[in-house]
Scaffold this active site. Structure first.
Site, PDB file in Angstrom:
ATOM      1  N   GLY A 247       0.818  -1.206   0.000  1.00  0.00           N
ATOM      2  CA  GLY A 247       0.000   0.000   0.000  1.00  0.00           C
ATOM      3  C   GLY A 247       0.849   1.252   0.000  1.00  0.00           C
ATOM      4  N   PRO A 248       0.197   2.416  -0.211  1.00  0.00           N
ATOM      5  CA  PRO A 248       0.928   3.681  -0.275  1.00  0.00           C
ATOM      6  C   PRO A 248       1.634   3.999   1.053  1.00  0.00           C
ATOM      7  CG  PRO A 248      -1.387   3.955  -0.895  1.00  0.00           C
ATOM      8  CD  PRO A 248      -1.243   2.579  -0.384  1.00  0.00           C
ATOM      9  N   PRO A 249       2.610   4.930   1.017  1.00  0.00           N
ATOM     10  CA  PRO A 249       3.309   5.303   2.250  1.00  0.00           C
ATOM     11  C   PRO A 249       2.341   5.923   3.266  1.00  0.00           C
ATOM     12  CG  PRO A 249       4.329   6.328   0.324  1.00  0.00           C
ATOM     13  CD  PRO A 249       3.086   5.678  -0.149  1.00  0.00           C
ATOM     14  N   GLY A 250       2.668   5.751   4.531  1.00  0.00           N
ATOM     15  CA  GLY A 250       1.891   6.411   5.577  1.00  0.00           C
ATOM     16  C   GLY A 250       0.529   5.808   5.838  1.00  0.00           C
ATOM     17  N   LYS A 253       1.646   0.544   7.659  1.00  0.00           N
ATOM     18  CA  LYS A 253       2.267  -0.773   7.490  1.00  0.00           C
ATOM     19  C   LYS A 253       3.315  -1.043   8.574  1.00  0.00           C
ATOM     20  CE  LYS A 253       3.483   0.167   3.198  1.00  0.00           C
ATOM     21  NZ  LYS A 253       2.922   1.521   3.121  1.00  0.00           N
ATOM     22  N   SER A 573      -3.635   2.585 -18.114  1.00  0.00           N
ATOM     23  CA  SER A 573      -4.957   3.038 -17.687  1.00  0.00           C
ATOM     24  C   SER A 573      -5.284   4.468 -18.105  1.00  0.00           C
ATOM     25  CB  SER A 573      -5.125   2.844 -16.184  1.00  0.00           C
ATOM     26  OG  SER A 573      -4.345   3.779 -15.503  1.00  0.00           O
ATOM     27  N   LYS A 616      -7.751   4.983  -6.615  1.00  0.00           N
ATOM     28  CA  LYS A 616      -8.147   5.994  -7.598  1.00  0.00           C
ATOM     29  C   LYS A 616      -9.383   6.756  -7.130  1.00  0.00           C
ATOM     30  CE  LYS A 616      -5.965   3.808 -11.538  1.00  0.00           C
ATOM     31  NZ  LYS A 616      -6.106   2.932 -12.697  1.00  0.00           N
TER      32      LYS A 616
HETATM   33  P1  ADP Z   1       3.892   3.107   6.358  1.00  0.00           P
HETATM   34  O1  ADP Z   1       4.791   2.106   6.999  1.00  0.00           O
HETATM   35  O2  ADP Z   1       2.702   2.490   5.680  1.00  0.00           O
HETATM   36  O3  ADP Z   1       4.565   4.091   5.484  1.00  0.00           O
HETATM   37  P2  ADP Z   1       3.594   4.109   9.059  1.00  0.00           P
HETATM   38  O4  ADP Z   1       3.283   2.849   9.775  1.00  0.00           O
HETATM   39  O5  ADP Z   1       4.965   4.658   9.193  1.00  0.00           O
HETATM   40  O6  ADP Z   1       3.215   3.971   7.528  1.00  0.00           O
HETATM   41  O7  ADP Z   1       2.522   5.187   9.484  1.00  0.00           O
HETATM   42  C1  ADP Z   1       2.781   6.573   9.537  1.00  0.00           C
HETATM   43  C2  ADP Z   1       2.218   7.142  10.818  1.00  0.00           C
HETATM   44  O8  ADP Z   1       0.795   7.054  10.829  1.00  0.00           O
HETATM   45  C3  ADP Z   1       2.680   6.406  12.057  1.00  0.00           C
HETATM   46  O9  ADP Z   1       2.890   7.340  13.070  1.00  0.00           O
HETATM   47  C4  ADP Z   1       1.512   5.508  12.385  1.00  0.00           C
HETATM   48  O10 ADP Z   1       1.468   5.204  13.745  1.00  0.00           O
HETATM   49  C5  ADP Z   1       0.327   6.339  11.960  1.00  0.00           C
HETATM   50  N1  ADP Z   1      -0.817   5.532  11.519  1.00  0.00           N
HETATM   51  C6  ADP Z   1      -0.987   4.971  10.299  1.00  0.00           C
HETATM   52  N2  ADP Z   1      -2.158   4.326  10.208  1.00  0.00           N
HETATM   53  C7  ADP Z   1      -2.770   4.486  11.395  1.00  0.00           C
HETATM   54  C8  ADP Z   1      -4.035   4.055  11.927  1.00  0.00           C
HETATM   55  N3  ADP Z   1      -4.894   3.334  11.198  1.00  0.00           N
HETATM   56  N4  ADP Z   1      -4.337   4.395  13.181  1.00  0.00           N
HETATM   57  C9  ADP Z   1      -3.464   5.128  13.924  1.00  0.00           C
HETATM   58  N5  ADP Z   1      -2.288   5.575  13.492  1.00  0.00           N
HETATM   59  C10 ADP Z   1      -1.926   5.269  12.244  1.00  0.00           C
END
Ligand code: ADP
Length: 666
Positions: A247-250, A253, A573, A616
């Site tokens: 999935g996308p960043p943030g 994961k 696409s 999308k």
């Molecule tokens: P990724 O690894 O997908 O890039 P992160 O796990 O680093 O994302 O998430 C970025 C920030 O957002 C972190 O501080 C994380 O704790 C918070 N976060 C992401 N999803 C949730 C969620 N569903 N509920 C609470 N906090 C979240």
């Protein structure tokens, strides 16, 4: 120098003795211990002033400090795991469900006693075997004939069958044949009073792994059962046991990965695969020079001092795939992940096998398409998708604000974010599928509030309102969205999927005097170029139907341009949008900016399905697009969207380019 030789020698002896003691205490597998002692022996023969001596010392010391048999004890309480996931994460219902299921299977596998079925028509023989095996802590069932055994096997999963050969109604050979066919995962062992070479060969051909002659030694049976069970776990665990978060960043994961480790009571580490240049990053450097190092996997295990941590391998989609002179990191990784091979993973630096089979690997990737297929096949993929505006708002107020307030040394009664302020940050200051930018903005505000509170020492909380947001974060950043500008001729809105989630882009088309050339510029990859050619050919061959003059391309050039965004995008696409931009240009009808399209097209104007529907549609909502035109063949994906995602947006499904025209063009 010579003068000190003696005392130096004594000191060296001390080091050697010390290492010998450490080798004894390190609980290494015995072949490794032997090698370590041999290395030590070699060291005593070469002088301490050589480079080899230093390299050797460092190496043996490293071996003795690896956690060969050091494991944390898993906490297999699933309710606790569920709570741990819930406490730190909002939403993500499907993700949490899949993870708990994955852990449940693991718990079952680890906690259930192995089941052995004993088949013999003689009662004493059955009783004896079943007595021995029950004492070995197996769950034992019995059957007096092959026929009965098959009934038992059909009704419950057994791990190993031990069968006699001569029996009335379905004999041993027939049982083997049927069991191998109907329950291929069950281990088969033959115990017989009438052993012969031909029957042994036949039994092995029918799938038996062991053939034991009566009377047997107890140990023979015990070993056979144990080996058969080991083989079974090895074969059974090859598929789908490695989790991959895509999935996308943030989108949470990493943070979910951490929560899993925490719930199991395991240690946790992350390794970024994206930056790796060569195989040595994974497999280490040979011990030929001072400063040679093990690969990242062994390094992390060493650092965590545990042989069963959770290791998150990030950016699987960025791993270099080209087989060049520096080796192939992807295939090294395959070896790390493959349960058949990772029991004896050999890092070049260690030069002895280290058992990685207890490590729980979790991989992450932004888009799965970029992951090499052999790797993809081994994983259980769990999709993380972007968040809706409402979800972001909840996550911000429940988790991100409290976390940032705490981290910046503030107390909850010193700063208060209004819901409006959070909405403003989400809508106007961030443009993302996940919530990294949102967290960063909240962090910036908290930092500034912390500084101010030191200066002013004012009582009462600082209230963050939408106006205050502008004060702290500055003028809102440029918004790249559908509304705001007028509809134009030759400019159509497209939805594409990129590594950071869904995005809207604008496809532009222009026409000028020329020599029948199709000029393509901007950020168009090979696949998009092909889509552009297909779109043009389709329109040329159906010009009349669209009310376009047949010879529109005579003495003209056509130009298609996709303004560069920050990120690479390619894929088929955009085909439908390119067709819309061209048709808008040729029919002089403006294309609606708030109608976005996504679909691959064929030369005959059919619209083929595309990926990333959820991302999308989320991107369309972020950009305030009102209508999304998607391929009818994506009906299942659009119907599976949660109400929260599809509400407020009009999704139209089309089979052909022609059907899209009146939806997009004014
Ligand atoms: P990724 O690894 O997908 O890039 P992160 O796990 O680093 O994302 O998430 C970025 C920030 O957002 C972190 O501080 C994380 O704790 C918070 N976060 C992401 N999803 C949730 C969620 N569903 N509920 C609470 N906090 C979240």
């Amino acid at each position: 120098m010579k003068l000190f030789w003696k005392s130096e020698n004594i000191e060296e002896d001390g080091i050697i003795q010390d290492l010998r003691r450490k080798i004894g205490e390190a609980r290494m597998p015995s072949p490794v211990e032997k090698i370590a002692l041999q290395e030590l022996e070699t060291l005593t023969k070469i002088g301490p002033s050589t480079a080899e001596y230093t390299i050797g010392l460092t190496y043996i010391d490293y071996l003795t400090t690896l956690p060969w048999s050091k494991k944390t004890v898993d906490n297999l309480d699933l309710d606790r795991a569920e709570r741990a996931l819930d406490e730190n994460h909002f939403g993500l219902r499907k993700v949490k469900e899949r993870i708990i299921e994955h852990l449940a299977i693991k718990v079952l596998r680890t906690t259930r006693k192995p089941r052995v079925l004993v088949v013999d028509d003689e009662e004493t023989a059955r009783k004896n075997l079943s007595h021995i095996l029950t004492r070995e802590n197996y769950e034992v069932s019995v059957a007096a004939s092959g026929e009965e055994a098959l009934r038992v096997l059909d009704s419950r999963e057994c791990d190993v069958v031990i069968t006699d050969l001569r029996m009335a109604s379905v004999d041993g050979m027939e049982l083997l044949e049927n069991a191998a066919l109907r329950h291929p995962e069950t281990g088969l062992i033959v115990v017989t009073g009438y052993a012969s070479i031909p029957s042994a060969i036949e039994a092995v051909k029918k799938g038996a792994t062991h053939y034991i002659e009566k009377p047997f030694k107890l140990d023979e049976v015990r070993t056979a059962v144990r080996q058969s069970l080991e083989q079974r776990t090895r074969a059974g665990s090859t598929k789908g046991t490695i989790l991959c978060f895509a999935g996308p960043p943030g989108t949470g994961k990493t943070s979910v990965g951490r929560a899993i480790a925490q719930a199991l009571g395991r240690k946790f580490a992350r390794i970024a695969l994206g930056g790796m240049k060569d195989e040595a990053d994974i497999r280490g450097h040979r011990r030929t020079y001072v400063g040679a190092m093990p690969g990242r996997i062994i390094e992390e295990i060493h650092r965590l001092d545990s042989a069963n941590p959770v290791i998150m391998l990030d950016e699987l989609d960025k791993i270099p795939q080209l087989r060049d002179f520096k080796g192939d990191p992807a295939s090294a990784l395959l070896e790390v992940l493959d349960p058949e091979q990772n029991r004896a993973f050999t890092d070049h630096y260690l030069d002895v096998p280290f058992d990685l089979s207890s490590v729980m690997f979790i991989l992450t990737a932004n888009v799965m398409e970029n992951v090499p297929a052999p790797l993809r096949d081994r994983m259980e993929i769990i999709e993380f998708s972007g968040y809706t505006q409402e979800e972001k708002q909840e996550i911000a107020s429940r988790f991100l604000v409290p976390k940032q307030v705490r981290e910046k040394g503030l107390s909850p009664d010193q700063v208060e974010f209004s819901p409006g302020a959070l909405g403003t940050i989400i809508r106007e200051y961030t443009h993302e599928a996940g919530i990294r930018g949102l967290e960063r903005s909240i962090a910036t505000i908290c930092r500034k509030v912390a500084r101010e509170s030191l200066r002013t020492r004012k009582d009462g909380p600082v209230r963050i309102t939408p106006d205050a947001v502008e004060k702290y974060l500055g003028r809102k950043s440029y918004r790249f969205d559908a509304i705001g500008e007028q509809d134009r001729i030759g400019v159509a809105t497209s939805l594409v999927r990129t590594e950071v989630g869904g995005e809207i882009i604008f496809v532009e088309a222009a026409m000028m005097k020329g020599e029948k050339e199709l000029i393509i510029t901007g950020l168009l990859g090979e696949v998009m170029r092909e889509s552009a050619h297909a779109a043009l050919s389709y329109i040329r061959s159906n010009a009349a139907a669209f009310g376009v003059s047949e010879d529109f391309f005579e003495h003209r050039d056509l130009h298609i341009h996709v303004p560069r965004g920050a990120i690479q995008k390619d894929g088929p696409s955009a085909g439908l949008t390119i067709a819309m931009a061209l048709l808008s240009l040729l029919t002089r009808r403006p294309a609606r900016r708030d109608v976005a399209t996504s679909g691959e097209i064929t030369l005959t104007g059919r619209v083929l399905p595309v990926g990333g529907i959820r991302e999308k549609v989320l991107a369309a909502k972020r950009a305030e697009v009102r209508t999304v035109v998607l391929p009818a063949k994506n009906r299942a994906e659009t119907e599976a969207l949660d109400d929260e995602i599809s509400s407020g947006i009009d999704i139209r499904l089309v089979e052909t380019v022609a059907e899209a025209v009146d939806l997009v063009l004014r």
